[in-house]
Design a protein around this motif. Structure first.
Motif, PDB file in Angstrom:
ATOM      1  N   LEU A  66       0.832  -1.090  -0.079  1.00  0.00           N
ATOM      2  CA  LEU A  66      -0.141  -0.153  -0.003  1.00  0.00           C
ATOM      3  C   LEU A  66       0.705   1.042   0.151  1.00  0.00           C
ATOM      4  CD1 LEU A  66      -3.096   0.410   2.221  1.00  0.00           C
ATOM      5  CD2 LEU A  66      -1.536   2.104   2.154  1.00  0.00           C
ATOM      6  N   PHE A  83       0.981   4.841   0.612  1.00  0.00           N
ATOM      7  CA  PHE A  83       0.251   5.900   1.665  1.00  0.00           C
ATOM      8  C   PHE A  83       0.574   7.336   1.139  1.00  0.00           C
ATOM      9  CE2 PHE A  83      -0.555   8.296   5.438  1.00  0.00           C
ATOM     10  CZ  PHE A  83      -1.769   8.536   5.555  1.00  0.00           C
ATOM     11  N   CYS A 109       1.565  12.129  -2.426  1.00  0.00           N
ATOM     12  CA  CYS A 109       0.703  10.838  -2.334  1.00  0.00           C
ATOM     13  C   CYS A 109      -0.251  10.855  -3.716  1.00  0.00           C
ATOM     14  CB  CYS A 109      -0.245  11.354  -1.181  1.00  0.00           C
ATOM     15  SG  CYS A 109      -1.265  12.620  -1.202  1.00  0.00           S
ATOM     16  N   LYS A 162      -4.614   4.189  -3.311  1.00  0.00           N
ATOM     17  CA  LYS A 162      -3.239   3.881  -2.524  1.00  0.00           C
ATOM     18  C   LYS A 162      -2.468   2.527  -2.989  1.00  0.00           C
ATOM     19  CE  LYS A 162      -3.805   7.517   0.078  1.00  0.00           C
ATOM     20  NZ  LYS A 162      -3.739   8.812  -0.528  1.00  0.00           N
ATOM     21  N   CYS A 163      -3.558   1.831  -3.799  1.00  0.00           N
ATOM     22  CA  CYS A 163      -2.968   0.646  -4.247  1.00  0.00           C
ATOM     23  C   CYS A 163      -2.806   1.008  -5.893  1.00  0.00           C
ATOM     24  CB  CYS A 163      -3.994  -0.625  -3.964  1.00  0.00           C
ATOM     25  SG  CYS A 163      -4.268  -0.650  -2.011  1.00  0.00           S
ATOM     26  N   CYS A 178     -11.135   5.325  -1.693  1.00  0.00           N
ATOM     27  CA  CYS A 178      -9.739   5.762  -1.344  1.00  0.00           C
ATOM     28  C   CYS A 178      -9.844   7.248  -1.150  1.00  0.00           C
ATOM     29  CB  CYS A 178      -8.762   5.334  -2.350  1.00  0.00           C
ATOM     30  SG  CYS A 178      -7.284   4.774  -1.582  1.00  0.00           S
TER      31      CYS A 178
END
Ligand code: URA
Length: 253
Positions: free
Chosen positions: A89, A91, A149, A153-154, A170
């Motif tokens: 993941l 972040f 970011c 997140k994936c 998300c």
């Protein structure tokens, strides 16, 4: 414990629900009255009208929210299908109190392997763009001074564009990140990030170089570094450098 509608006036309740809409939460669930089965709990839509029926609202945008708390809440996230193909993941990286946040679309293969956003070719270009532009403009800034970011997140399979439900799921964590950091400005990289952060639906060519807002925070839209890596994009590269100059001067002058 007092219920939100006991202590809030209509305007406060409206703002409270609007906050949940910002987080992408469109439905709240009434707590079942004693003796009523959970299956009988009715979802309550909060868009566009505000229901006056009593609702048990989850705690408001975690005041005192921190990046650490958000990571903990994400946990070993399996809220959408993107977790299935994930290695790590991704972040976010950078300064918890950074005055500038860059938001990309979603991790690629390198990011998925390392758990850090923008570390592949596009990431190297982004670092060069940030540090090179800052240096030329006489601003003392390195990549470590900003926060970076993504909307999701994936890593999406085959690096496809994240789907609407994945971004919505998300997005609540992205919004909490932005809320916790409270940067002076946000720079959205590419159309997906621009649409997710500003809510505007135009393409990136129309939006780039202009200021929008996420809540009260100014958002500059520019091209995604992956797009700038393609050949024959010299013009777009120049434009991206212009956009970056604008946002750096706005934040650091
Ligand atoms: N592209 C993105 O949008 N984000 C990354 O982290 C890497 C590539």
């Amino acid at each position: 414990m007092p219920r939100p509608w006991d202590v809030m006036d209509a305007e406060q309740l409206r703002q409270y629900l609007e906050f949940y809409q910002d987080l992408g939460i469109k439905t709240l669930f009434r707590r079942a009255a004693a003796g009523v089965s959970a299956a009988a709990e009715a979802p309550v839509s909060i868009a566009p009208a505000v229901s006056t029926a009593p609702m048990e609202l989850p705690p408001l945008a975690p005041s005192g929210d921190t990046l650490l708390k958000i990571i903990e809440d994400m946990g070993d996230c399996r809220r959408c299908r993107l977790h299935e193909g994930r290695n790590k993941l991704v972040f976010g990286v950078g300064h918890e109190k950074a005055p500038l946040v860059f938001v990309g679309e979603g991790p690629g293969a390198d990011e998925d392997a390392q758990g850090i956003p923008f570390v592949g070719r596009a990431g190297q270009l982004l670092t060069q763009m940030i540090e090179g532009t800052a240096k030329k403009e006489g601003i003392a800034l390195t990549r470590a001074d900003v926060y970076i970011c993504n909307v999701v997140k994936c890593r999406p399979p085959e690096n496809r564009t994240p789907e609407a439900d994945e971004m919505e799921t998300c997005g609540q964590f992205l919004y909490r990140q932005l809320s916790a950091i409270q940067p002076k400005a946000i720079c959205a990289l590419g159309g997906t990030a621009a649409r997710a952060v500003t809510g505007h639906k135009e393409g990136v060519t129309k939006m780039r170089g202009k200021w929008f807002k996420w809540r009260d925070i100014p958002v500059m839209v520019t091209y995604h570094p992956s797009y700038l890596l393609r050949p024959y994009n010299e013009n777009a590269k120049r434009e991206a450098w212009e956009d970056l100059k604008k946002v750096l001067h706005f934040v650091y002058d």
